[in-house]
Design a protein around this motif. Structure first.
Motif, PDB file in Angstrom:
ATOM      1  N   ALA A 127       0.810  -1.218   0.000  1.00 12.37           N
ATOM      2  CA  ALA A 127       0.000   0.000   0.000  1.00 12.37           C
ATOM      3  C   ALA A 127       0.845   1.271   0.000  1.00 12.37           C
ATOM      4  O   ALA A 127       0.467   2.277  -0.604  1.00 12.37           O
ATOM      5  N   VAL A 128       1.994   1.255   0.686  1.00 11.79           N
ATOM      6  CA  VAL A 128       2.799   2.479   0.797  1.00 11.79           C
ATOM      7  C   VAL A 128       3.714   2.682  -0.407  1.00 11.79           C
ATOM      8  O   VAL A 128       4.285   3.763  -0.573  1.00 11.79           O
ATOM      9  N   GLY A 129       3.872   1.679  -1.250  1.00  7.19           N
ATOM     10  CA  GLY A 129       4.706   1.836  -2.437  1.00  7.19           C
ATOM     11  C   GLY A 129       6.170   1.523  -2.174  1.00  7.19           C
ATOM     12  O   GLY A 129       6.561   1.158  -1.064  1.00  7.19           O
ATOM     13  N   ARG A 130       6.963   1.697  -3.221  1.00  3.43           N
ATOM     14  CA  ARG A 130       8.392   1.401  -3.129  1.00  3.43           C
ATOM     15  C   ARG A 130       9.197   2.645  -3.455  1.00  3.43           C
ATOM     16  O   ARG A 130       8.793   3.459  -4.295  1.00  3.43           O
ATOM     17  N   PRO A 131      10.346   2.831  -2.804  1.00  8.26           N
ATOM     18  CA  PRO A 131      11.165   4.019  -3.059  1.00  8.26           C
ATOM     19  C   PRO A 131      11.625   4.082  -4.520  1.00  8.26           C
ATOM     20  O   PRO A 131      12.044   3.073  -5.089  1.00  8.26           O
ATOM     21  N   SER A 132      11.546   5.261  -5.093  1.00  9.17           N
ATOM     22  CA  SER A 132      12.045   5.445  -6.450  1.00  9.17           C
ATOM     23  C   SER A 132      13.570   5.435  -6.442  1.00  9.17           C
ATOM     24  O   SER A 132      14.204   5.514  -5.384  1.00  9.17           O
ATOM     25  N   ARG A 133      14.150   5.352  -7.629  1.00  6.77           N
ATOM     26  CA  ARG A 133      15.606   5.362  -7.726  1.00  6.77           C
ATOM     27  C   ARG A 133      16.181   6.672  -7.189  1.00  6.77           C
ATOM     28  O   ARG A 133      17.188   6.679  -6.479  1.00  6.77           O
ATOM     29  N   ALA A 134      15.516   7.788  -7.496  1.00  7.94           N
ATOM     30  CA  ALA A 134      15.987   9.089  -7.021  1.00  7.94           C
ATOM     31  C   ALA A 134      15.894   9.183  -5.504  1.00  7.94           C
ATOM     32  O   ALA A 134      16.823   9.670  -4.834  1.00  7.94           O
ATOM     33  N   THR A 135      14.777   8.700  -4.945  1.00  5.71           N
ATOM     34  CA  THR A 135      14.608   8.727  -3.489  1.00  5.71           C
ATOM     35  C   THR A 135      15.675   7.894  -2.802  1.00  5.71           C
ATOM     36  O   THR A 135      16.267   8.316  -1.804  1.00  5.71           O
ATOM     37  N   THR A 136      15.930   6.703  -3.332  1.00  3.03           N
ATOM     38  CA  THR A 136      16.956   5.836  -2.747  1.00  3.03           C
ATOM     39  C   THR A 136      18.322   6.494  -2.822  1.00  3.03           C
ATOM     40  O   THR A 136      19.112   6.442  -1.863  1.00  3.03           O
ATOM     41  N   GLY A 137      18.621   7.144  -3.940  1.00  2.00           N
ATOM     42  CA  GLY A 137      19.905   7.820  -4.091  1.00  2.00           C
ATOM     43  C   GLY A 137      20.084   8.938  -3.085  1.00  2.00           C
ATOM     44  O   GLY A 137      21.174   9.107  -2.508  1.00  2.00           O
ATOM     45  N   VAL A 138      19.037   9.711  -2.853  1.00  2.85           N
ATOM     46  CA  VAL A 138      19.116  10.796  -1.867  1.00  2.85           C
ATOM     47  C   VAL A 138      19.340  10.229  -0.471  1.00  2.85           C
ATOM     48  O   VAL A 138      20.157  10.736   0.306  1.00  2.85           O
ATOM     49  N   ALA A 139      18.602   9.163  -0.124  1.00  2.00           N
ATOM     50  CA  ALA A 139      18.748   8.552   1.203  1.00  2.00           C
ATOM     51  C   ALA A 139      20.165   8.028   1.414  1.00  2.00           C
ATOM     52  O   ALA A 139      20.773   8.252   2.471  1.00  2.00           O
ATOM     53  N   ILE A 140      20.703   7.345   0.406  1.00  2.00           N
ATOM     54  CA  ILE A 140      22.078   6.831   0.522  1.00  2.00           C
ATOM     55  C   ILE A 140      23.064   7.982   0.631  1.00  2.00           C
ATOM     56  O   ILE A 140      23.996   7.951   1.457  1.00  2.00           O
ATOM     57  N   GLY A 141      22.871   9.019  -0.181  1.00  3.17           N
ATOM     58  CA  GLY A 141      23.773  10.164  -0.139  1.00  3.17           C
ATOM     59  C   GLY A 141      23.775  10.850   1.216  1.00  3.17           C
ATOM     60  O   GLY A 141      24.844  11.173   1.761  1.00  3.17           O
ATOM     61  N   LEU A 142      22.592  11.067   1.787  1.00  3.30           N
ATOM     62  CA  LEU A 142      22.521  11.703   3.107  1.00  3.30           C
ATOM     63  C   LEU A 142      23.130  10.808   4.181  1.00  3.30           C
ATOM     64  O   LEU A 142      23.774  11.294   5.117  1.00  3.30           O
ATOM     65  N   GLY A 143      22.931   9.501   4.056  1.00  5.29           N
ATOM     66  CA  GLY A 143      23.546   8.584   5.014  1.00  5.29           C
ATOM     67  C   GLY A 143      25.055   8.657   4.980  1.00  5.29           C
ATOM     68  O   GLY A 143      25.721   8.645   6.027  1.00  5.29           O
ATOM     69  N   LEU A 144      25.618   8.751   3.780  1.00  3.45           N
ATOM     70  CA  LEU A 144      27.072   8.871   3.646  1.00  3.45           C
ATOM     71  C   LEU A 144      27.571  10.212   4.183  1.00  3.45           C
ATOM     72  O   LEU A 144      28.668  10.289   4.756  1.00  3.45           O
ATOM     73  N   VAL A 145      26.778  11.255   4.007  1.00  5.20           N
ATOM     74  CA  VAL A 145      27.161  12.564   4.561  1.00  5.20           C
ATOM     75  C   VAL A 145      27.245  12.486   6.077  1.00  5.20           C
ATOM     76  O   VAL A 145      28.188  13.000   6.697  1.00  5.20           O
ATOM     77  N   VAL A 146      26.258  11.845   6.706  1.00  3.52           N
ATOM     78  CA  VAL A 146      26.289  11.677   8.163  1.00  3.52           C
ATOM     79  C   VAL A 146      27.531  10.879   8.575  1.00  3.52           C
ATOM     80  O   VAL A 146      28.181  11.193   9.583  1.00  3.52           O
ATOM     81  N   ALA A 147      27.876   9.846   7.803  1.00  2.00           N
ATOM     82  CA  ALA A 147      29.064   9.049   8.115  1.00  2.00           C
ATOM     83  C   ALA A 147      30.323   9.904   8.048  1.00  2.00           C
ATOM     84  O   ALA A 147      31.206   9.806   8.919  1.00  2.00           O
ATOM     85  N   ILE A 148      30.432  10.755   7.047  1.00  2.00           N
ATOM     86  CA  ILE A 148      31.601  11.627   6.911  1.00  2.00           C
ATOM     87  C   ILE A 148      31.662  12.633   8.063  1.00  2.00           C
ATOM     88  O   ILE A 148      32.734  12.907   8.626  1.00  2.00           O
ATOM     89  N   LEU A 149      30.510  13.168   8.434  1.00  2.00           N
ATOM     90  CA  LEU A 149      30.471  14.146   9.523  1.00  2.00           C
ATOM     91  C   LEU A 149      30.829  13.520  10.866  1.00  2.00           C
ATOM     92  O   LEU A 149      31.191  14.236  11.809  1.00  2.00           O
TER      93      LEU A 149
END
Length: 274
Positions: free
Chosen positions: A190-212
């Motif tokens: 019902a809630v759907g699946r993350p798009s490729r762009a959404t997944t890319g943003v989530a991964i990118g922000l996660g890596l930013v937190v790791a760097i910080l």
């Protein structure tokens, strides 16, 4: 649909803020109020775009347990008690959402002989032996890892807790992205699946937190290991889910978060020698 006052152009980050609020409501018990311009705060979340703010939500949810971890250690409660209080607060904040998923998956995958029977067991609210053991081991590993990190790194353990929370939530998107819903009429469908762009943003922000996290006392090898092992753990859970039930459910996603968080904490612990 009601438009926000002043028009959307006056608030270019409106959609991101709304997604963050929806993330916090879905993944926690926090009483997030309706945000300005938000059409329906109680609507079913759209996971096609919502997870792009999941790393930020994970960071917010991990901050109170991290502060409790530091406070308990500073006032002399000892690493074990401080870590236990931190994990307990995290469980209360999320309403044991991910722990419930882990227990259901352990019961279903461990006790079912067919995909249909496994899904049936996973829907049962009662907890079985496999689920009970999985919960005990998961809590023990998280508490033990945080307590040992406090012994070895002091305040660095709190940073590790926050980073593990962020990375594990991003890693838990893997089943949603890679597998179809196992139940066509279930919540996951019902809630759907993350798009490729959404997944890319989530991964990118996660890596930013790791760097910080690097300037706060965590070694590069430890942070890199957390990223790598969290990803590998999520892929392992995804593969097992494909073999056992042919898809993913909300319980699988919760189990994936728990396994990925434990893997990330153990990776950091292995990099910080006594």
């Amino acid at each position: 649909m009601r438009e926000p006052l002043g028009g959307e152009a006056d608030w270019p980050g409106r959609a991101l803020v709304h997604d963050l609020g929806a993330c916090l409501r879905f993944y926690s018990r926090l009483p997030v109020p309706a945000l300005p311009g938000e059409p329906d705060p109680h609507a079913l979340p759209d996971f096609g775009r919502l997870p792009r703010m999941l790393p930020v939500a994970g960071l917010i949810l991990a901050l109170p347990p991290a502060l409790v971890l530091l406070a308990g250690w500073r006032i002399g409660l000892g690493p074990f008690v401080a870590a236990t209080l931190a994990v307990a607060l995290g469980v209360l904040t999320t309403g044991a959402l991910h722990e419930d998923g882990l227990a259901d998956v352990a019961d279903g995958f461990g006790g079912g002989a067919s995909p249909e029977r496994r899904l049936e067991i996973m829907r049962d609210s009662r907890i079985g032996a496999y689920g009970g053991v999985a919960l005990v081991l998961a809590l023990a590993l998280r508490i033990g890892a945080l307590a040992t990190l406090l012994d070895r790194t002091g305040a660095g353990a709190a940073v590790g807790l926050v980073l593990a929370a962020v990375l594990s939530r991003v890693a838990a998107l893997a089943p949603m992205v890679m597998l179809p819903p196992a139940r066509p009429g279930g919540l996951s469908a019902a809630v759907g699946r993350p798009s490729r762009a959404t997944t890319g943003v989530a991964i990118g922000l996660g890596l930013v937190v790791a760097i910080l996290a690097l300037p706060f006392g965590l070694p590069f090898s430890g942070v890199a290991g957390m990223v790598l092992l969290a990803a590998l753990a999520s892929l392992a859970v995804t593969r097992i889910a494909r073999e056992k039930i042919g898809g993913q459910t909300g319980d699988v996603i919760g189990a994936c978060q728990q396994v990925s968080e434990i893997a990330a904490l153990l990776a950091l612990l292995a990099a910080v020698r006594a």
